[in-house]
Motif scaffolding. Structure first.
Motif, PDB file in Angstrom:
ATOM      1  N   GLN A 163       0.786  -1.205   0.078  1.00  0.00           N
ATOM      2  CA  GLN A 163      -0.074  -0.072  -0.006  1.00  0.00           C
ATOM      3  C   GLN A 163       0.895   1.280  -0.041  1.00  0.00           C
ATOM      4  OE1 GLN A 163      -2.630  -0.303   3.276  1.00  0.00           O
ATOM      5  NE2 GLN A 163      -3.628  -1.723   2.630  1.00  0.00           N
ATOM      6  N   ARG A 164       0.615   2.166  -0.902  1.00  0.00           N
ATOM      7  CA  ARG A 164       1.245   3.439  -0.720  1.00  0.00           C
ATOM      8  C   ARG A 164       0.328   4.458  -0.025  1.00  0.00           C
ATOM      9  NH1 ARG A 164       2.801   5.826  -6.245  1.00  0.00           N
ATOM     10  NH2 ARG A 164       4.944   5.165  -5.747  1.00  0.00           N
ATOM     11  N   GLN A 165       0.755   4.689   1.068  1.00  0.00           N
ATOM     12  CA  GLN A 165      -0.192   5.406   2.244  1.00  0.00           C
ATOM     13  C   GLN A 165       0.118   6.552   2.290  1.00  0.00           C
ATOM     14  OE1 GLN A 165       1.171   3.077   5.638  1.00  0.00           O
ATOM     15  NE2 GLN A 165      -0.026   1.367   5.073  1.00  0.00           N
ATOM     16  N   TYR A 166       1.331   7.336   1.784  1.00  0.00           N
ATOM     17  CA  TYR A 166       1.553   8.605   1.433  1.00  0.00           C
ATOM     18  C   TYR A 166       2.273   8.734  -0.014  1.00  0.00           C
ATOM     19  CZ  TYR A 166       3.605  13.248   2.535  1.00  0.00           C
ATOM     20  OH  TYR A 166       3.873  14.567   2.474  1.00  0.00           O
ATOM     21  N   ASN A 167       1.862   9.954  -0.614  1.00  0.00           N
ATOM     22  CA  ASN A 167       2.594  10.069  -1.923  1.00  0.00           C
ATOM     23  C   ASN A 167       3.484  11.245  -1.646  1.00  0.00           C
ATOM     24  OD1 ASN A 167       3.037  10.499  -4.357  1.00  0.00           O
ATOM     25  ND2 ASN A 167       1.187  11.800  -4.982  1.00  0.00           N
ATOM     26  N   CYS A 168       4.876  10.999  -1.529  1.00  0.00           N
ATOM     27  CA  CYS A 168       5.847  11.742  -1.374  1.00  0.00           C
ATOM     28  C   CYS A 168       6.154  12.516  -2.882  1.00  0.00           C
ATOM     29  CB  CYS A 168       7.207  11.034  -1.059  1.00  0.00           C
ATOM     30  SG  CYS A 168       8.548  12.227  -0.680  1.00  0.00           S
ATOM     31  N   LYS A 169       5.874  13.802  -2.992  1.00  0.00           N
ATOM     32  CA  LYS A 169       6.057  14.349  -4.128  1.00  0.00           C
ATOM     33  C   LYS A 169       7.522  14.668  -4.584  1.00  0.00           C
ATOM     34  CE  LYS A 169       1.462  16.525  -3.443  1.00  0.00           C
ATOM     35  NZ  LYS A 169       1.017  17.904  -3.313  1.00  0.00           N
ATOM     36  N   GLU A 170       8.297  14.601  -3.793  1.00  0.00           N
ATOM     37  CA  GLU A 170       9.530  14.700  -4.303  1.00  0.00           C
ATOM     38  C   GLU A 170      10.728  13.885  -3.525  1.00  0.00           C
ATOM     39  OE1 GLU A 170      13.442  18.142  -4.828  1.00  0.00           O
ATOM     40  OE2 GLU A 170      11.749  18.630  -3.570  1.00  0.00           O
ATOM     41  N   HIS A 171      11.476  12.952  -4.160  1.00  0.00           N
ATOM     42  CA  HIS A 171      12.074  11.714  -3.414  1.00  0.00           C
ATOM     43  C   HIS A 171      13.256  11.303  -4.374  1.00  0.00           C
ATOM     44  CE1 HIS A 171      10.271   8.244  -5.660  1.00  0.00           C
ATOM     45  NE2 HIS A 171       9.004   9.104  -5.728  1.00  0.00           N
ATOM     46  N   GLU A 172      14.205  10.755  -3.912  1.00  0.00           N
ATOM     47  CA  GLU A 172      15.280  10.225  -4.624  1.00  0.00           C
ATOM     48  C   GLU A 172      15.653   8.713  -4.163  1.00  0.00           C
ATOM     49  OE1 GLU A 172      18.936  12.828  -5.682  1.00  0.00           O
ATOM     50  OE2 GLU A 172      18.234  13.691  -3.855  1.00  0.00           O
TER      51      GLU A 172
END
Length: 318
Positions: free
Chosen positions: A73-82
């Motif tokens: 499950q993707r419970q949080y959509n991090c808009k900027e990540h590496e």
């Protein structure tokens, strides 16, 4: 009636665009990320959602399916990540995700702020730790199994400690290792007033499995979870789950994961670690789903690299 073909094409094209936009809107909360071809897409739960805890009454099949569906499950959509680090010759084994949003990585916006990372279980791979240190973070790497000298400092600034993580403080445990709890480590390093910006746990226990359940236990029982911004770990799920001890550990891992959810932790990335199997068998198409049947009767193992953010980080006095 005369039909203008050009006008008809324009109308049809517009209808397709509207339909595609509707489809995207309806499905944008569905998790299809990671590298697992066998997982069922899972809709993101609401913040008030309460996950059912597993008990001894739940079968091996039910327990496996429950934790399997949870980690994807993707419970949080991090808009900027590496996605950083990893061994290039082994499909970036050892790489982990870093969420760069201000709340979870404040050093990006404020380079003068203190940043601290603890990394447990490095073996000989410092690639991820070096990447974090190069971003200006104070990185401490821990591993009691290597031959590196305690206190060794890498060119990146990473400081190595010949020390393992445990649920007790012991200068020589049953494996001959020096071990400490994370709370004790914070005190001994003079970090009692610091938030841990990134906690990475990628440990292998003798006989199989890892120490990630021990770490989550300390986080939950002591309140340590409050002073961590991001938490990434490799989950070692070992079969056969018809073995009562292995089933108990599977259920404990799931219950700990959902308990972290209850206090504000959200999964933003999950990656299947099937790199070694692909390399050994020379099968780049091998997926985690192929290991799933062997989890019940055979001695298969499933490895997940899971990254989470803490929605409510705060300082702790330990």
């Amino acid at each position: 009636m005369v039909i203008n073909k050009e006008r008809l094409c324009q109308v049809l094209f517009l209808a397709v665009i509207i339909l595609l936009g509707f489809t995207f809107t309806c499905n944008r909360e569905v998790s299809t990320y990671g590298r697992n071809e066998g997982a069922s897409p899972q809709r993101t739960p609401s913040n008030s959602f309460q996950f059912k805890k597993l008990t001894k009454k739940d079968s091996a099949e039910e327990s496996l399916e429950t934790i399997w569906n949870y980690v994807y499950q993707r419970q949080y959509n991090c808009k900027e990540h590496e996605y950083l680090g990893g061994k290039p010759w082994l499909d970036r084994d050892g790489a982990y995700d870093l969420c760069l949003e201000d709340k979870f990585w404040p050093i990006k916006k404020n380079p003068d702020s203190k940043c601290t990372m603890y990394s447990f279980g490095v073996g000989g791979d410092f690639t991820f730790d070096d990447e974090i240190a190069n971003k200006g973070c104070d990185v401490h790497s821990f591993d009691p199994t290597t031959k590196l000298k305690d206190g060794f400092k890498r060119d990146s600034g990473v400081v190595f400690h010949l020390l393992g993580v445990s649920n007790e403080d012991n200068d020589k445990d049953s494996h001959g290792w020096k071990v400490r709890t994370i709370r004790t480590i914070k005190k001994e390093l003079g970090h009692s007033d610091r938030i841990i910006d990134y906690l990475k746990v990628d440990t292998d226990a003798p006989g199989g499995g890892g120490f990630e359940d021990m770490v989550m236990e300390e986080m939950l029982e002591t309140g340590l979870y409050k002073c961590i911004r991001q938490f990434a770990m490799e989950i070692h799920l070992i079969g056969p789950l018809t073995n009562p001890k292995l089933l108990d550990r599977c259920q404990r891992l799931y219950n700990q994961l959902t308990s972290l959810y209850d206090v504000g932790y959200r999964i933003y990335n999950t990656t299947d670690n099937v790199r070694a199997i692909r390399f050994i068998h020379k099968d780049p198409s091998y997926s985690q789903a192929k290991s799933k049947p062997g989890m019940l009767q055979g001695g298969a193992a499933i490895l997940w690299e899971v990254a989470m953010v803490n929605l409510n980080p705060e300082k702790c006095d330990f």
